[in-house]
Structures are given as C-alpha cells and as structure tokens.
Design an enzyme around this catalytic site. Sequence first.
Site, PDB file in Angstrom:
ATOM      1  N   CYS A  82     -50.499  14.822 -49.855  1.00  0.00           N
ATOM      2  CA  CYS A  82     -50.802  13.743 -49.088  1.00  0.00           C
ATOM      3  C   CYS A  82     -49.610  13.358 -48.402  1.00  0.00           C
ATOM      4  O   CYS A  82     -48.701  14.185 -48.272  1.00  0.00           O
ATOM      5  CB  CYS A  82     -51.312  12.740 -50.036  1.00  0.00           C
ATOM      6  SG  CYS A  82     -49.980  11.772 -51.279  1.00  0.00           S
ATOM      7  N   ARG A  83     -49.294  12.216 -48.258  1.00  0.00           N
ATOM      8  CA  ARG A  83     -47.998  11.867 -47.430  1.00  0.00           C
ATOM      9  C   ARG A  83     -46.740  11.874 -48.462  1.00  0.00           C
ATOM     10  O   ARG A  83     -45.733  12.408 -48.285  1.00  0.00           O
ATOM     11  CB  ARG A  83     -48.075  10.401 -47.060  1.00  0.00           C
ATOM     12  CG  ARG A  83     -46.872   9.822 -46.314  1.00  0.00           C
ATOM     13  CD  ARG A  83     -47.133   8.472 -45.852  1.00  0.00           C
ATOM     14  NE  ARG A  83     -46.056   8.155 -44.821  1.00  0.00           N
ATOM     15  CZ  ARG A  83     -44.834   7.423 -45.267  1.00  0.00           C
ATOM     16  NH1 ARG A  83     -44.882   7.089 -46.520  1.00  0.00           N
ATOM     17  NH2 ARG A  83     -43.956   7.012 -44.344  1.00  0.00           N
TER      18      ARG A  83
END
Length: 111
Positions: free
Chosen positions: A63-64
């Site tokens: 994810c980020r």
Amino acid sequence: MIFGDDVAAVDAADVPQDAYLLDVREQYEWDAGHAPAAVHIAMAELSDRAGEIPRDQDIYVVCRSGVRSAQVTVALNQAGWLAKNVDGGMKRWAESGRPMEGAEEGPPYVA
C-alpha cells in the site's frame, strides 16, 4: 494499529522481481504511480475479488506506507494464502529506486 512481529514482512528493496505483488491502494493512488508488474485490487474490493489471487505462490502486499497492506496480509494468511507485507509500502519502494509507472501525465509518484 501496530502489527510488529505478527505480520510476515519484507523490505520493499527485497521484493523479488518475479514476485506476485498485490497493490491494495485506492485507484487514484494506483494511477499516480505503481510497480509495473503489480496487480491492483483495492482493499475494499478484496472480498469480491479474492478468487483472482493465486494460492500457489507467495503474495507480496503493498500500500502507500505498509499499514493497510499489513491488515490485508493478516487477513490473507488467516484465509490460507502465503502473504508478506511490503514494509514501508510504495513510499519505501520509491526510496529504494524500484521501477514505477503511472497512468497520469508526468513522472510517477506515490500519492
């Protein structure tokens, strides 16, 4: 939420080039910049699309920053997959100089 040693993790720099990389970010984040060979299934869509994820190989979840992907990693492992969290997420991926591409005009970036 802190996952600590409860989640199998690997640094973004150490993800194998031929790995199945599952990107669970939102569409706008994916469009801004993602790993070229990654598969995009947003976290909110996972329950409907879980059948698309192979069970015969390790799954590297990104994810980020590594928080959402840690949650997904736990859920996948509990459901029988062999998943590892990409520690530091796409932020660490970019810092490591790993390749990125984007759907937007201009250079890819981590949104």
